[in-house]
Design a protein around this motif. Structure first.
Motif, PDB file in Angstrom:
ATOM      1  N   TYR A   1       2.962   0.621   5.536  1.00 13.49           N
ATOM      2  CA  TYR A   1       4.346   0.970   5.196  1.00 13.49           C
ATOM      3  C   TYR A   1       4.850   0.073   4.060  1.00 13.49           C
ATOM      4  O   TYR A   1       6.008  -0.330   4.040  1.00 13.49           O
ATOM      5  N   ALA A   2       3.976  -0.214   3.111  1.00 11.46           N
ATOM      6  CA  ALA A   2       4.357  -1.061   1.980  1.00 11.46           C
ATOM      7  C   ALA A   2       5.528  -0.446   1.228  1.00 11.46           C
ATOM      8  O   ALA A   2       5.663   0.774   1.118  1.00 11.46           O
ATOM      9  N   ALA A   3       6.388  -1.312   0.707  1.00 11.13           N
ATOM     10  CA  ALA A   3       7.530  -0.842  -0.076  1.00 11.13           C
ATOM     11  C   ALA A   3       7.049  -0.216  -1.377  1.00 11.13           C
ATOM     12  O   ALA A   3       6.172  -0.768  -2.053  1.00 11.13           O
ATOM     13  N   PRO A   4       7.578   0.927  -1.741  1.00 15.10           N
ATOM     14  CA  PRO A   4       7.167   1.561  -2.998  1.00 15.10           C
ATOM     15  C   PRO A   4       7.709   0.803  -4.200  1.00 15.10           C
ATOM     16  O   PRO A   4       8.597  -0.053  -4.079  1.00 15.10           O
ATOM     17  N   ALA A   5       7.188   1.150  -5.377  1.00 20.79           N
ATOM     18  CA  ALA A   5       7.683   0.566  -6.627  1.00 20.79           C
ATOM     19  C   ALA A   5       9.052   1.154  -6.959  1.00 20.79           C
ATOM     20  O   ALA A   5       9.588   2.002  -6.228  1.00 20.79           O
ATOM     21  N   ALA A   6       9.603   0.741  -8.088  1.00 15.98           N
ATOM     22  CA  ALA A   6      10.940   1.198  -8.485  1.00 15.98           C
ATOM     23  C   ALA A   6      11.004   2.703  -8.653  1.00 15.98           C
ATOM     24  O   ALA A   6      12.071   3.316  -8.499  1.00 15.98           O
ATOM     25  N   ASP A   7       9.863   3.337  -8.949  1.00 17.43           N
ATOM     26  CA  ASP A   7       9.842   4.799  -9.104  1.00 17.43           C
ATOM     27  C   ASP A   7       9.697   5.527  -7.771  1.00 17.43           C
ATOM     28  O   ASP A   7       9.586   6.747  -7.722  1.00 17.43           O
TER      29      ASP A   7
ATOM     30  N   SER B   1      -0.274  -2.091  -8.455  1.00 15.28           N
ATOM     31  CA  SER B   1       0.921  -2.918  -8.236  1.00 15.28           C
ATOM     32  C   SER B   1       1.442  -2.907  -6.805  1.00 15.28           C
ATOM     33  O   SER B   1       2.269  -3.746  -6.448  1.00 15.28           O
ATOM     34  N   THR B   2       0.991  -1.970  -5.978  1.00 16.16           N
ATOM     35  CA  THR B   2       1.429  -1.941  -4.580  1.00 16.16           C
ATOM     36  C   THR B   2       0.416  -2.677  -3.717  1.00 16.16           C
ATOM     37  O   THR B   2      -0.725  -2.225  -3.586  1.00 16.16           O
ATOM     38  N   PRO B   3       0.768  -3.810  -3.118  1.00 19.52           N
ATOM     39  CA  PRO B   3      -0.213  -4.548  -2.313  1.00 19.52           C
ATOM     40  C   PRO B   3      -0.511  -3.812  -1.014  1.00 19.52           C
ATOM     41  O   PRO B   3       0.400  -3.386  -0.302  1.00 19.52           O
ATOM     42  N   PRO B   4      -1.786  -3.605  -0.699  1.00 18.58           N
ATOM     43  CA  PRO B   4      -2.133  -2.973   0.572  1.00 18.58           C
ATOM     44  C   PRO B   4      -1.601  -3.768   1.749  1.00 18.58           C
ATOM     45  O   PRO B   4      -1.707  -4.993   1.775  1.00 18.58           O
ATOM     46  N   GLN B   5      -1.033  -3.059   2.706  1.00 15.46           N
ATOM     47  CA  GLN B   5      -0.520  -3.680   3.927  1.00 15.46           C
ATOM     48  C   GLN B   5      -0.860  -2.783   5.120  1.00 15.46           C
ATOM     49  O   GLN B   5       0.031  -2.233   5.764  1.00 15.46           O
TER      50      GLN B   5
ATOM     51  N   GLU C   1       1.461   7.501  -6.366  1.00 13.81           N
ATOM     52  CA  GLU C   1       1.405   7.866  -7.776  1.00 13.81           C
ATOM     53  C   GLU C   1      -0.011   8.364  -8.099  1.00 13.81           C
ATOM     54  O   GLU C   1      -0.996   7.719  -7.738  1.00 13.81           O
ATOM     55  N   THR C   2      -0.123   9.519  -8.750  1.00  7.08           N
ATOM     56  CA  THR C   2      -1.438  10.114  -9.012  1.00  7.08           C
ATOM     57  C   THR C   2      -1.745  10.245 -10.502  1.00  7.08           C
ATOM     58  O   THR C   2      -2.670  10.959 -10.881  1.00  7.08           O
TER      59      THR C   2
END
Length: 328
Positions: free
Chosen positions: A126-132, A139-143, A289-290
């Protein structure tokens, strides 16, 4: 040269097999048990099947000896719920991580040049998404929040590390939540997708109760399988890790609406207190993001025409193949 596909008789594996065969690839299917006879003698007739256990080196060596294999798609995994995590953590870890290590060793012995491993959106937890508002590969650290995500992240890392040691080109695809054709109960996944559960209720004339709308970047599995087959064929991709999801949020509630348009008597509602549909996530997750995958294969996998997907799914479900997998 052929492609070895592990986990070949599961939901995603069967769809990848069809995508590869449609592209003219020679395919060796590897799984503990063969596909149903109706598939083995029909849509998978051109594929070679080898029965075996991903944890057993001799089984893997037999699979690599079946044909001249230069590429691997590794889809074998156990997808547990919380009860299975508590009861069989050793088996889950042995298959998801230990099996991946055994596969890389066997691929090295066989002189394979490329391995594409299927990972999962579950590595993000449930990692926090980026600004978009999206989850990004770099840039999203795996959690990871559960044993499945933990083992898939470790398997990713093992694939890339061993690939570097063995001189094998490696790719991993973080696959989002899938639904669609060829989903069936194999005993590997305790929970089938909400979309499958809703469609079965519609076919049987039962009411369907969702715990919430269940938004996610759901992806039609045939679209996902095609993207995976395309990525395998890309010469020297500029990245090693790729997100693969539906590119936009859709909901299980919208899927029910699509089913209701095809089954006018189908009744569904949302009631968190008395759901008939079970879902493994306690809360919704941000989409992935794809863009990286889009740049690599020249198109963006997406899920938007739920009505069209529902029509195709129900046509498949009522076909001999659908009945062979799921029953009448």
């Amino acid at each position: 040269m052929a492609v070895l596909l592990t986990g070949a008789t599961g939901f995603v594996g069967l769809n990848i097999a069809h995508a590869l065969l449609a592209r003219g690839e020679k395919v060796v299917l590897f799984a503990p048990a063969p596909p149903p006879e109706a598939l083995a003698g029909g849509s998978l007739a051109d594929a070679c099947f080898v029965a075996g256990d991903i944890r057993v080196p001799d089984s893997l060596d037999r699979a690599f000896a079946a044909q001249a294999i230069d590429r691997v798609i590794h889809a074998a995994a156990l997808t547990p719920d919380a009860q299975a995590e508590a009861e069989r953590p050793d088996v889950i870890t042995e298959v998801n991580l230990g099996g991946t290590v055994r596969l890389m060793q066997a691929a090295h012995r066989a002189g394979v040049r490329r391995v594409l491993g299927l990972s999962s959106v579950a590595v993000y937890g449930y990692a926090a998404p980026a600004a978009d508002g999206r989850l990004h590969e770099e840039s999203t650290p795996p959690q990871p929040a559960a044993l499945y995500g933990i083992t898939k992240l470790a398997a990713e890392q093992a694939i890339h590390r061993l690939g570097a040691l063995y001189g094998i080109e490696t790719l991993t695809v973080r696959l989002g939540p899938c639904f669609g054709a060829r989903e069936h109960a194999t005993g590997v996944r305790p929970l089938l997708s909400p979309h499958w559960q809703c469609a079965e209720a519609a076919r049987a004339g039962r009411d369907c109760v969702l715990p919430r709308p269940m938004a996610a970047d759901w992806i039609d599995v045939e679209e996902a399988a095609g993207a995976i087959a395309d990525l395998l064929a890309v010469p020297s991709p500029p990245h090693r890790i790729f997100n693969l999801g539906g590119s936009a949020l859709t909901t299980a509630a919208a899927w029910c609406e699509a089913l209701a348009s095809l089954h006018p008597g189908f009744r569904w509602r949302i009631d968190a207190g008395a759901p008939t549909v079970r879902y493994g996530l306690e809360r919704d997750r941000a989409p992935m993001e794809t863009g990286r995958l889009r740049a690599a294969i020249g198109r963006a996998p997406f899920t938007k025409d739920l009505a069209g997907i529902a029509r195709r799914y129900l046509a498949w479900r009522n076909s001999p193949e659908g009945i062979a997998l799921c029953g009448a």
